[in-house]
Enzyme design. Structure first.
Site, PDB file in Angstrom:
ATOM      1  N   TYR A 156       0.845  -1.207   0.000  1.00 42.69           N
ATOM      2  CA  TYR A 156       0.000   0.000   0.000  1.00 42.69           C
ATOM      3  C   TYR A 156       0.878   1.253   0.000  1.00 42.69           C
ATOM      4  CZ  TYR A 156      -3.654   3.272   1.489  1.00 42.69           C
ATOM      5  OH  TYR A 156      -4.531   4.338   1.563  1.00 42.69           O
ATOM      6  N   ALA A 158       3.887   1.546  -1.142  1.00 45.71           N
ATOM      7  CA  ALA A 158       4.517   1.666  -2.455  1.00 45.71           C
ATOM      8  C   ALA A 158       3.572   2.314  -3.463  1.00 45.71           C
ATOM      9  CB  ALA A 158       4.957   0.292  -2.959  1.00 45.71           C
TER      10      ALA A 158
END
Length: 270
Positions: A156, A158
């Site tokens: 998430y 990233a």
């Protein structure tokens, strides 16, 4: 910026931040295409938009599907102007990376990052054409996790960091075109998306009300800001420390890792 009478698309408009933004723009006379995966929630938002003073169309669409962007473009094909795009749709699955399935990883990347990139690319010609004297708006809803990567949210984080850097790069690319690119960094916000997450303020997850976040967001947008941080002050202290001394942030989190993992292991919205 002049936010009145906008004509645009809001993704993830069935609830939470997406729905709240739809109502804010509706109160200023907007005509909106509300995009999401559930007809009932979109119809509810459309009714609220009309009650608030705007008008709306709905498109039931999974934006990670192959032809989703084409469907959005077709839905606004007859519009004479598009000067607003809100990339808000997203999903989350918390937990240790090695316990995440490939399907969960791809689902977050496809919806949180790939979909807004492709949708923005498709709509840019219309956004530039419609900019006029007051400009068009691309509003990307990132996350405070883009500023401080939290354990058990690797994928998430990233995707949200990727969305933030996409906005930064695009802003520079579009300089002088009349398209205003803004990125919002909400901290933990009291919405349905957070209903399965049980981490508290003592674990770095102080929650703000949706109304408070939206008030700050709209004020920042109206002021012409490109980076809008709606996190509480306690979280901003950690954000500053993460820039100055990231290893100190690591050290502060280590004693609470086991408790945090237990608090977030059921957090999912997919």
């Amino acid at each position: 910026m002049d936010l009145a009478n906008r004509r645009g698309i809001i993704t993830g408009a069935g609830q939470g931040i997406g729905q709240a933004l739809a109502l804010e723009f509706a109160a200023q006379g907007a005509h909106l295409l509300l995009v999401g995966r559930t007809a009932a929630t979109l119809e509810r938002t459309a009714a609220l938009v009309q009650r608030a003073g705007g008008t709306a169309e709905i498109l039931v669409q999974d934006l990670s599907a192959k032809d989703a962007v084409d469907e959005v473009v077709a839905a606004i094909g007859s519009w004479d102007a598009v000067d607003l795009l809100v990339n808000n749709a997203g999903n989350v699955r918390a937990g240790r990376l090695e316990l995440s399935s490939e399907e969960e990883i791809r689902s977050m990347i496809d919806l949180n990052l790939t979909a807004p990139l492709l949708l923005t690319r498709a709509l840019l010609p219309k956004l530039r054409e419609s900019a006029g004297a007051r400009g068009s708006i691309v509003l990307n809803i990132s996350s405070g996790i883009a500023l401080v990567g939290m354990p058990f949210y690797a994928v998430y984080a990233a995707t949200k960091a990727g969305l933030a850097r996409f906005g930064e790069s695009l802003r520079r690319e579009l300089h002088g075109t009349g398209v205003h690119v803004a990125t919002v960094y909400p901290g933990a916000t009291d919405t349905a998306m957070m209903s399965t997450q049980n981490a508290g303020a003592d674990q770095g997850w102080e929650r703000r009300t949706l109304d408070g976040v939206i008030t700050d967001l709209m004020a920042g947008l109206a002021a012409g800001k490109h980076e809008i941080n709606t996190a509480p002050e306690s979280r901003r202290e950690m954000q500053r420390l993460n820039v100055e001394d990231p290893m100190a942030v690591d050290a502060s989190m280590v004693p609470g890792l086991e408790k945090l993992e237990a608090s977030v292991r059921d957090h999912r919205s997919m």
